[in-house]
Design a protein around this motif. Structure first.
Motif, PDB file in Angstrom:
ATOM      1  N   THR A  12     -10.416  -1.387  -5.564  1.00 54.55           N
ATOM      2  CA  THR A  12      -9.077  -1.176  -5.211  1.00 54.55           C
ATOM      3  C   THR A  12      -8.253  -2.079  -4.537  1.00 54.55           C
ATOM      4  N   LEU A  13      -9.068  -3.121  -4.223  1.00 52.26           N
ATOM      5  CA  LEU A  13      -8.288  -3.992  -3.456  1.00 52.26           C
ATOM      6  C   LEU A  13      -7.114  -4.836  -4.362  1.00 52.26           C
ATOM      7  N   ASP A  14      -7.776  -5.393  -5.528  1.00 54.81           N
ATOM      8  CA  ASP A  14      -6.960  -5.759  -6.535  1.00 54.81           C
ATOM      9  C   ASP A  14      -5.615  -5.115  -6.890  1.00 54.81           C
ATOM     10  N   MET A  15      -5.823  -3.637  -6.997  1.00 51.50           N
ATOM     11  CA  MET A  15      -4.322  -2.911  -7.107  1.00 51.50           C
ATOM     12  C   MET A  15      -3.538  -3.252  -5.943  1.00 51.50           C
ATOM     13  N   LEU A  16      -4.117  -2.890  -4.905  1.00 49.68           N
ATOM     14  CA  LEU A  16      -3.244  -3.073  -3.532  1.00 49.68           C
ATOM     15  C   LEU A  16      -2.571  -4.326  -3.561  1.00 49.68           C
ATOM     16  N   ILE A  17      -3.232  -5.569  -3.786  1.00 47.90           N
ATOM     17  CA  ILE A  17      -2.558  -6.754  -3.632  1.00 47.90           C
ATOM     18  C   ILE A  17      -1.412  -7.055  -4.836  1.00 47.90           C
ATOM     19  N   LEU A  18      -1.718  -6.473  -6.024  1.00 47.95           N
ATOM     20  CA  LEU A  18      -0.818  -6.685  -7.127  1.00 47.95           C
ATOM     21  C   LEU A  18       0.230  -5.900  -6.777  1.00 47.95           C
ATOM     22  N   LYS A  19       0.255  -4.661  -6.219  1.00 48.36           N
ATOM     23  CA  LYS A  19       1.160  -3.660  -5.782  1.00 48.36           C
ATOM     24  C   LYS A  19       2.095  -4.661  -4.803  1.00 48.36           C
ATOM     25  N   THR A  20       1.320  -4.938  -3.696  1.00 51.19           N
ATOM     26  CA  THR A  20       2.192  -5.640  -2.904  1.00 51.19           C
ATOM     27  C   THR A  20       2.924  -6.840  -3.188  1.00 51.19           C
ATOM     28  N   LEU A  21       2.513  -7.658  -3.976  1.00 46.71           N
ATOM     29  CA  LEU A  21       2.878  -8.838  -4.619  1.00 46.71           C
ATOM     30  C   LEU A  21       4.254  -8.437  -5.770  1.00 46.71           C
ATOM     31  N   SER A  22       4.194  -7.109  -6.052  1.00 44.99           N
ATOM     32  CA  SER A  22       5.154  -6.715  -6.961  1.00 44.99           C
ATOM     33  C   SER A  22       6.658  -6.555  -6.422  1.00 44.99           C
ATOM     34  N   LEU A  23       6.450  -6.326  -5.059  1.00 40.09           N
ATOM     35  CA  LEU A  23       7.680  -6.191  -4.387  1.00 40.09           C
ATOM     36  C   LEU A  23       8.316  -7.436  -3.802  1.00 40.09           C
ATOM     37  N   GLN A  24       7.563  -8.461  -3.674  1.00 33.44           N
ATOM     38  CA  GLN A  24       8.069  -9.869  -3.423  1.00 33.44           C
ATOM     39  C   GLN A  24       7.005 -10.650  -3.150  1.00 33.44           C
ATOM     40  N   PRO A  25       7.124 -12.107  -3.495  1.00 35.06           N
ATOM     41  CA  PRO A  25       6.039 -12.888  -3.346  1.00 35.06           C
ATOM     42  C   PRO A  25       5.820 -13.341  -1.704  1.00 35.06           C
ATOM     43  N   LEU A  26       4.598 -13.482  -1.668  1.00 34.66           N
ATOM     44  CA  LEU A  26       3.965 -13.428  -0.345  1.00 34.66           C
ATOM     45  C   LEU A  26       2.949 -14.705  -0.164  1.00 34.66           C
ATOM     46  N   HIS A  27       2.518 -15.107   0.824  1.00 32.07           N
ATOM     47  CA  HIS A  27       1.381 -16.101   1.162  1.00 32.07           C
ATOM     48  C   HIS A  27       0.182 -14.993   1.537  1.00 32.07           C
ATOM     49  N   GLY A  28      -1.062 -15.618   1.457  1.00 30.26           N
ATOM     50  CA  GLY A  28      -2.182 -14.869   1.450  1.00 30.26           C
ATOM     51  C   GLY A  28      -2.218 -13.846   2.576  1.00 30.26           C
ATOM     52  N   LEU A  29      -2.110 -14.522   4.024  1.00 34.03           N
ATOM     53  CA  LEU A  29      -2.209 -13.731   5.049  1.00 34.03           C
ATOM     54  C   LEU A  29      -0.984 -12.618   5.150  1.00 34.03           C
ATOM     55  N   GLY A  30       0.192 -13.006   4.403  1.00 32.50           N
ATOM     56  CA  GLY A  30       1.336 -12.147   4.344  1.00 32.50           C
ATOM     57  C   GLY A  30       0.793 -10.819   3.815  1.00 32.50           C
ATOM     58  N   VAL A  31       0.273 -10.987   2.712  1.00 34.04           N
ATOM     59  CA  VAL A  31      -0.275  -9.789   1.858  1.00 34.04           C
ATOM     60  C   VAL A  31      -1.296  -9.007   2.838  1.00 34.04           C
ATOM     61  N   SER A  32      -2.043  -9.538   3.303  1.00 27.86           N
ATOM     62  CA  SER A  32      -2.942  -8.839   4.286  1.00 27.86           C
ATOM     63  C   SER A  32      -2.377  -8.008   5.202  1.00 27.86           C
ATOM     64  N   GLN A  33      -1.163  -8.936   6.042  1.00 24.92           N
ATOM     65  CA  GLN A  33      -0.602  -8.131   7.134  1.00 24.92           C
ATOM     66  C   GLN A  33       0.216  -7.008   6.532  1.00 24.92           C
ATOM     67  N   ARG A  34       0.812  -7.107   5.378  1.00 23.75           N
ATOM     68  CA  ARG A  34       1.609  -6.104   4.580  1.00 23.75           C
ATOM     69  C   ARG A  34       0.874  -4.804   4.444  1.00 23.75           C
ATOM     70  N   ILE A  35      -0.450  -4.916   3.972  1.00 28.62           N
ATOM     71  CA  ILE A  35      -1.148  -3.965   3.754  1.00 28.62           C
ATOM     72  C   ILE A  35      -1.506  -3.140   5.107  1.00 28.62           C
ATOM     73  N   GLN A  36      -2.018  -4.001   6.071  1.00 27.98           N
ATOM     74  CA  GLN A  36      -2.336  -3.356   7.201  1.00 27.98           C
ATOM     75  C   GLN A  36      -1.197  -2.688   7.916  1.00 27.98           C
ATOM     76  N   GLN A  37      -0.038  -3.310   7.846  1.00 28.41           N
ATOM     77  CA  GLN A  37       1.055  -2.611   8.316  1.00 28.41           C
ATOM     78  C   GLN A  37       1.382  -1.314   7.632  1.00 28.41           C
ATOM     79  N   VAL A  38       1.402  -1.294   6.368  1.00 25.95           N
ATOM     80  CA  VAL A  38       1.702  -0.094   5.667  1.00 25.95           C
ATOM     81  C   VAL A  38       0.887   0.917   5.723  1.00 25.95           C
ATOM     82  N   THR A  39      -0.516   0.523   5.920  1.00 23.70           N
ATOM     83  CA  THR A  39      -1.337   1.710   5.892  1.00 23.70           C
ATOM     84  C   THR A  39      -1.649   2.275   7.489  1.00 23.70           C
TER      85      THR A  39
END
Lengths: 110, 110
Positions: A12-39
């Motif tokens: 599921t991780l791949d999907m979550l990352i792809l979805k997150t990046l589909s909203l805007q480009p982010l760097h690695g930790l940014g993706v991680s933080q975004r997912i943690q924040q949203v959930t």
DNA sequence: CTATATGTATAGATATTCTATAGGAGGACG
DNA sequence: CGTCCTCCTATAGAATATCTATACATATAG
């Protein structure tokens, strides 16, 4: 990832990352933080899970990285979704929906 | 399991087995057939996945097996849910619901 | 100039599931 | 009877994503 549920995220991780990046480009930790924040902290994608995943996705041609500067003036690699990645995200969404439906059927059986 | 989605089920198989056995005791292949039937063939739990899982669940004390005869006069091991297994099923359900909710939040973010 | 936060990265372990294979035992059929 | 097919359980070996733990480099703060 981590935080109890662990295994339930496999694949599921791949999907979550792809979805997150589909909203805007982010760097690695940014993706991680975004997912943690949203959930609300339910998912915590740790570096040891995140970076291998990012590299894998880049390898597959679903995301593309380029070096830049973070908001904190640090060297950071920004990832953006490719068009192949967008198609892939669609597939994973459909797949996920099918899985959830199937599991729901089992869990509601009487 | 098998049939595309594979990985997405990681950690879910136990819950599906426990749920299936909570409705009635069944032997190994019976569990597999029931799951396949309920999901319309989306999930196919193959022997190589099924039996290790059953043994693991028995090891944990969540299910209990006893030898008997199948409807076809074959030697079969029937499994039933223990009370610990029933509690465990409850935990896994809550956990699963939380995961689905979290993933939904990510997938619906804008 | 030391400590802390940020950002990326890798090594090694773990564990579940998959593929493939095996074998016993009942029932059907010639 | 002998063979074949189906049912049921079982294990070995491989594959793979994720986790834990650790490392390192640099900017900012104190």
């Amino acid at each position: 990832m981590a935080e109890a549920k662990t295994d339930l995220l496999r694949g599921t991780l791949d999907m979550l990352i792809l979805k997150t990046l589909s909203l805007q480009p982010l760097h690695g930790l940014g993706v991680s933080q975004r997912i943690q924040q949203v959930t609300g902290g339910v998912f915590q994608v740790k570096p040891g899970s995140l970076f291998p995943a990012l590299h894998r996705l880049e390898q597959e041609g679903w995301i593309e990285g380029s070096w830049g500067e973070s908001a904190n003036n640090r060297r950071a690699k920004y990832y953006r979704l490719t068009s192949a990645g967008r198609r892939r995200l669609g597939e994973e969404k459909r797949n996920w929906a099918q899985v959830v439906l199937a599991i729901t059927k089992v869990m509601e059986a009487t």
